[in-house]
Design an enzyme around this catalytic site. Structure first.
Site, PDB file in Angstrom:
ATOM      1  N   PRO A 106      -5.172  -3.809   5.672  1.00  0.00           N
ATOM      2  CA  PRO A 106      -3.717  -3.880   5.784  1.00  0.00           C
ATOM      3  C   PRO A 106      -3.048  -3.083   4.657  1.00  0.00           C
ATOM      4  O   PRO A 106      -3.547  -3.038   3.536  1.00  0.00           O
ATOM      5  CB  PRO A 106      -3.415  -5.374   5.645  1.00  0.00           C
ATOM      6  CG  PRO A 106      -4.694  -6.035   6.078  1.00  0.00           C
ATOM      7  CD  PRO A 106      -5.784  -5.128   5.614  1.00  0.00           C
ATOM      8  N   LYS A 107      -1.915  -2.489   4.966  1.00  0.00           N
ATOM      9  CA  LYS A 107      -1.219  -1.634   3.994  1.00  0.00           C
ATOM     10  C   LYS A 107      -0.812  -2.370   2.730  1.00  0.00           C
ATOM     11  O   LYS A 107      -0.737  -1.797   1.672  1.00  0.00           O
ATOM     12  CB  LYS A 107      -0.006  -0.974   4.644  1.00  0.00           C
ATOM     13  CG  LYS A 107      -0.409   0.057   5.666  1.00  0.00           C
ATOM     14  CD  LYS A 107       0.783   0.770   6.250  1.00  0.00           C
ATOM     15  CE  LYS A 107       0.254   1.887   7.141  1.00  0.00           C
ATOM     16  NZ  LYS A 107       0.925   1.997   8.400  1.00  0.00           N
ATOM     17  N   GLY A 108      -0.572  -3.686   2.821  1.00  0.00           N
ATOM     18  CA  GLY A 108      -0.155  -4.451   1.650  1.00  0.00           C
ATOM     19  C   GLY A 108      -1.295  -4.867   0.735  1.00  0.00           C
ATOM     20  O   GLY A 108      -1.050  -5.375  -0.343  1.00  0.00           O
ATOM     21  N   CYS A 109      -2.552  -4.643   1.122  1.00  0.00           N
ATOM     22  CA  CYS A 109      -3.700  -5.061   0.309  1.00  0.00           C
ATOM     23  C   CYS A 109      -4.000  -4.023  -0.758  1.00  0.00           C
ATOM     24  O   CYS A 109      -3.912  -2.828  -0.533  1.00  0.00           O
ATOM     25  CB  CYS A 109      -4.961  -5.233   1.172  1.00  0.00           C
ATOM     26  SG  CYS A 109      -4.985  -6.733   2.118  1.00  0.00           S
ATOM     27  N   ILE A 110      -4.410  -4.520  -1.937  1.00  0.00           N
ATOM     28  CA  ILE A 110      -4.847  -3.614  -3.005  1.00  0.00           C
ATOM     29  C   ILE A 110      -6.340  -3.669  -3.158  1.00  0.00           C
ATOM     30  O   ILE A 110      -7.011  -4.505  -2.659  1.00  0.00           O
ATOM     31  CB  ILE A 110      -4.165  -3.950  -4.357  1.00  0.00           C
ATOM     32  CG1 ILE A 110      -4.133  -5.451  -4.611  1.00  0.00           C
ATOM     33  CG2 ILE A 110      -2.798  -3.374  -4.410  1.00  0.00           C
ATOM     34  CD1 ILE A 110      -3.581  -5.841  -5.941  1.00  0.00           C
TER      35      ILE A 110
END
Length: 105
Positions: A101-105
């Site tokens: 997901p784009k929000g994961c680091i």
């Protein structure tokens, strides 16, 4: 892309071990990935999260943030952390066969 055998099939993965093609996913792959991630056997609550992640990915092209996941999946934050210990959104996404997901680091 790295290809490897999982659950008797050859599947492509990126460098962070997320599946490249979510259409290659099935429940046997989910079970094998859950073992790799240290989650163990999947139950109905796991699949509630997995199905939610897959549905959001198919609708929006990316997985939800952890905040959205806990608000909309029907699984509260505390339970999510017990189902997918450590990094629940990331582990659940891997097991769901969707990209990071784009929000994961």
């Amino acid at each position: 892309m790295n290809q490897r055998e999982i659950a008797g099939r050859i599947v492509g993965f990126d460098d962070e071990n997320f599946m490249v093609n979510h259409n290659d996913w099935d429940e046997s792959i989910a079970a094998a990935l859950a073992e790799e991630e240290g989650v163990g056997l999947l139950n109905d609550r796991h699949f509630m999260v997995i199905e939610y992640l897959r549905r959001v990915y198919e609708e929006k092209g990316t997985g939800p943030t952890i905040r959205r996941l806990t608000k909309e999946s029907g699984v509260p934050t505390k339970e999510l952390y017990s189902l997918f210990p450590g990094a629940p959104a990331k582990k659940a996404a891997r097991i769901s066969g969707i990209p990071k997901p784009k929000g994961c680091i």
